[in-house]
Design a protein around this motif. Structure first.
Motif, PDB file in Angstrom:
ATOM      1  N   ARG A 156       0.854  -1.229   0.011  1.00 19.24           N
ATOM      2  CA  ARG A 156       0.150  -0.078  -0.146  1.00 19.24           C
ATOM      3  C   ARG A 156       0.752   1.200  -0.031  1.00 19.24           C
ATOM      4  NH1 ARG A 156      -2.281  -0.463   4.684  1.00 19.24           N
ATOM      5  NH2 ARG A 156      -3.685  -2.012   3.925  1.00 19.24           N
ATOM      6  N   TYR A 157       1.904   1.214   0.803  1.00 16.39           N
ATOM      7  CA  TYR A 157       2.681   2.567   0.890  1.00 16.39           C
ATOM      8  C   TYR A 157       4.260   2.328  -0.072  1.00 16.39           C
ATOM      9  CZ  TYR A 157      -0.448   3.482   4.899  1.00 16.39           C
ATOM     10  OH  TYR A 157      -1.523   3.768   5.354  1.00 16.39           O
ATOM     11  N   ALA A 158       4.156   1.432  -0.811  1.00 18.51           N
ATOM     12  CA  ALA A 158       5.203   1.224  -1.810  1.00 18.51           C
ATOM     13  C   ALA A 158       6.655   1.006  -1.069  1.00 18.51           C
ATOM     14  CB  ALA A 158       5.313   2.377  -2.743  1.00 18.51           C
ATOM     15  N   LEU A 159       6.467   0.201  -0.079  1.00 15.70           N
ATOM     16  CA  LEU A 159       7.674  -0.152   0.715  1.00 15.70           C
ATOM     17  C   LEU A 159       8.558  -1.280   0.485  1.00 15.70           C
ATOM     18  CD1 LEU A 159       6.206   1.061   4.341  1.00 15.70           C
ATOM     19  CD2 LEU A 159       7.857   2.397   2.947  1.00 15.70           C
ATOM     20  N   ILE A 160       8.234  -1.579  -0.517  1.00 11.77           N
ATOM     21  CA  ILE A 160       9.306  -2.943  -0.899  1.00 11.77           C
ATOM     22  C   ILE A 160       9.493  -2.647  -2.263  1.00 11.77           C
ATOM     23  CG2 ILE A 160       6.965  -4.385  -1.748  1.00 11.77           C
ATOM     24  CD1 ILE A 160       8.140  -6.843  -0.253  1.00 11.77           C
ATOM     25  N   GLU A 161      10.833  -3.149  -2.326  1.00  8.06           N
ATOM     26  CA  GLU A 161      11.530  -3.087  -3.751  1.00  8.06           C
ATOM     27  C   GLU A 161      12.585  -4.113  -4.041  1.00  8.06           C
ATOM     28  OE1 GLU A 161      13.662   0.842  -3.505  1.00  8.06           O
ATOM     29  OE2 GLU A 161      15.199  -0.143  -2.110  1.00  8.06           O
ATOM     30  N   PRO A 162      12.636  -4.128  -5.442  1.00  7.52           N
ATOM     31  CA  PRO A 162      13.684  -5.394  -5.779  1.00  7.52           C
ATOM     32  C   PRO A 162      14.857  -5.205  -5.278  1.00  7.52           C
ATOM     33  CG  PRO A 162      12.343  -4.658  -7.789  1.00  7.52           C
ATOM     34  CD  PRO A 162      12.140  -3.506  -6.639  1.00  7.52           C
ATOM     35  N   PHE A 163      15.663  -6.415  -5.184  1.00  6.80           N
ATOM     36  CA  PHE A 163      16.966  -6.185  -4.250  1.00  6.80           C
ATOM     37  C   PHE A 163      17.885  -7.198  -5.013  1.00  6.80           C
ATOM     38  CE2 PHE A 163      19.863  -8.372  -1.108  1.00  6.80           C
ATOM     39  CZ  PHE A 163      20.673  -7.200  -0.901  1.00  6.80           C
ATOM     40  N   THR A 164      18.927  -6.907  -5.624  1.00  7.45           N
ATOM     41  CA  THR A 164      19.995  -7.646  -6.151  1.00  7.45           C
ATOM     42  C   THR A 164      21.341  -7.539  -5.561  1.00  7.45           C
ATOM     43  OG1 THR A 164      18.924  -7.461  -8.295  1.00  7.45           O
ATOM     44  CG2 THR A 164      21.208  -8.464  -8.372  1.00  7.45           C
ATOM     45  N   LEU A 165      22.121  -8.446  -5.164  1.00  7.71           N
ATOM     46  CA  LEU A 165      23.478  -8.448  -4.558  1.00  7.71           C
ATOM     47  C   LEU A 165      24.333  -9.277  -5.196  1.00  7.71           C
ATOM     48  CD1 LEU A 165      24.937  -7.248  -2.076  1.00  7.71           C
ATOM     49  CD2 LEU A 165      24.527  -9.625  -1.013  1.00  7.71           C
ATOM     50  N   GLU A 166      25.416  -8.525  -5.702  1.00 10.58           N
ATOM     51  CA  GLU A 166      26.694  -9.315  -6.283  1.00 10.58           C
ATOM     52  C   GLU A 166      27.791  -9.188  -5.259  1.00 10.58           C
ATOM     53  OE1 GLU A 166      29.439  -8.537  -9.902  1.00 10.58           O
ATOM     54  OE2 GLU A 166      27.235  -8.919 -10.455  1.00 10.58           O
ATOM     55  N   VAL A 167      28.276 -10.490  -4.966  1.00 13.15           N
ATOM     56  CA  VAL A 167      29.238 -10.675  -3.903  1.00 13.15           C
ATOM     57  C   VAL A 167      30.449 -11.102  -4.595  1.00 13.15           C
ATOM     58  CG1 VAL A 167      29.982 -11.491  -1.825  1.00 13.15           C
ATOM     59  CG2 VAL A 167      27.718 -10.873  -2.109  1.00 13.15           C
ATOM     60  N   THR A 168      31.612 -10.559  -4.573  1.00 12.28           N
ATOM     61  CA  THR A 168      33.070 -10.926  -4.948  1.00 12.28           C
ATOM     62  C   THR A 168      33.562 -11.403  -3.690  1.00 12.28           C
ATOM     63  OG1 THR A 168      32.924  -9.107  -6.901  1.00 12.28           O
ATOM     64  CG2 THR A 168      35.405 -10.501  -6.346  1.00 12.28           C
ATOM     65  N   LEU A 169      34.105 -12.794  -3.805  1.00 10.90           N
ATOM     66  CA  LEU A 169      34.453 -13.601  -2.776  1.00 10.90           C
ATOM     67  C   LEU A 169      36.239 -13.246  -2.888  1.00 10.90           C
ATOM     68  CD1 LEU A 169      32.511 -16.816  -2.775  1.00 10.90           C
ATOM     69  CD2 LEU A 169      32.226 -14.628  -1.287  1.00 10.90           C
ATOM     70  N   ASP A 170      36.755 -13.662  -1.769  1.00  7.71           N
ATOM     71  CA  ASP A 170      38.142 -13.569  -1.707  1.00  7.71           C
ATOM     72  C   ASP A 170      38.918 -14.301  -2.869  1.00  7.71           C
ATOM     73  OD1 ASP A 170      37.754 -11.990   0.841  1.00  7.71           O
ATOM     74  OD2 ASP A 170      38.373 -13.424   1.995  1.00  7.71           O
ATOM     75  N   ASP A 171      38.343 -15.312  -3.241  1.00  5.00           N
ATOM     76  CA  ASP A 171      39.150 -16.186  -4.302  1.00  5.00           C
ATOM     77  C   ASP A 171      38.672 -15.688  -5.453  1.00  5.00           C
ATOM     78  OD1 ASP A 171      36.433 -16.914  -4.795  1.00  5.00           O
ATOM     79  OD2 ASP A 171      36.925 -19.138  -4.340  1.00  5.00           O
TER      80      ASP A 171
END
Length: 237
Positions: free
Chosen positions: A162-177
């Motif tokens: 109702r209050y537009a409080l949710i949005e898409p989330f993408t996370l890219e993680v580069t690991l130590d290797d």
């Protein structure tokens, strides 16, 4: 394949449940369903994310345990390395039966095909006199809490939309290797939109019990660096 049957003392007087935590026990999962009522408890250990439900007409909340399908970075030596378990994990192999209507009592169901069904080395569900053990009493209490939480969750997610409080989330993680992991298909609280809400709207969210879980979900994202560190330790062996 599951084998769900109603729990009853006549059929399950000698039933025992294995309580150790491992992939073999079914704990090799990347996420688990959680309900807003438990956000405050789980946010200290796990990132809380959202995903569209199977019908794609609403959202569910998830505690995140890893970055790949079947990966649970909290498993270690037959134990779960966190201060708490999400209710949907803790109650296994039990669940609450469906009910035809609001006036029909819901009952505990056990999955007899679960690897947690034990021989002689698990925790008893009923004592020798057929009374619920303290373990079962705790499970029933948590099943009730989970059921109540599921029923209340619809209002929470309706408020987010109702209050537009949710949005898409993408996370890219580069690991130590040097390898890369990507989280896609998830959603988070829209923090910019949250900051824009006026006092009246914030007051309504608070009145309806939604403001605290919203802030708990936001705070939970602080666990992402610790989860990435677990992944790096796993890759280093």
């Amino acid at each position: 394949m599951s084998d769900h049957v109603l729990l009853n003392v006549e059929a399950h007087r000698d039933l025992r449940i294995r309580r150790e935590r491992s992939v073999a026990m079914g704990d090799g999962v990347m996420t688990a369903l959680i309900v807003p009522d438990e956000f405050r408890r789980v946010q200290g250990d796990y990132p809380i994310l959202f995903r569209q439900n199977r019908e794609r007409d609403g959202f569910v909340a998830l505690a995140l345990f890893g970055f790949d399908a079947g990966e649970n970075l909290f498993l270690a030596d037959d134990r779960w390395d966190a201060t708490c378990l999400p209710l949907s994990i803790d109650i296994q192999p039990f669940l609450m039966s469906g009910a035809a209507d609001a006036n029909t009592a819901r009952k505990a169901v056990v999955d007899m095909a679960s690897p947690r069904i034990a021989g002689d080395d698990g925790v008893r569900v009923f004592d020798r006199d057929g009374r619920p053990t303290p373990y079962l009493e705790t499970i029933l209490e948590r099943l009730g809490a989970l059921d109540t939480g599921y029923r209340a969750a619809a209002g929470f997610f309706a408020a987010l939309e109702r209050y537009a409080l949710i949005e898409p989330f993408t996370l890219e993680v580069t690991l130590d290797d040097g390898s890369t992991n990507r989280l896609v298909g998830f959603h988070t609280i829209a923090e910019d939109r949250l900051r824009e809400l006026d006092a009246a709207t914030l007051g309504m969210l608070h009145r309806d019990g939604h403001l605290l879980p919203i802030f708990m979900a936001v705070a939970s994202l602080a666990n992402l660096p610790a989860l990435i560190a677990r992944k790096n330790r796993l890759r280093r062996g």
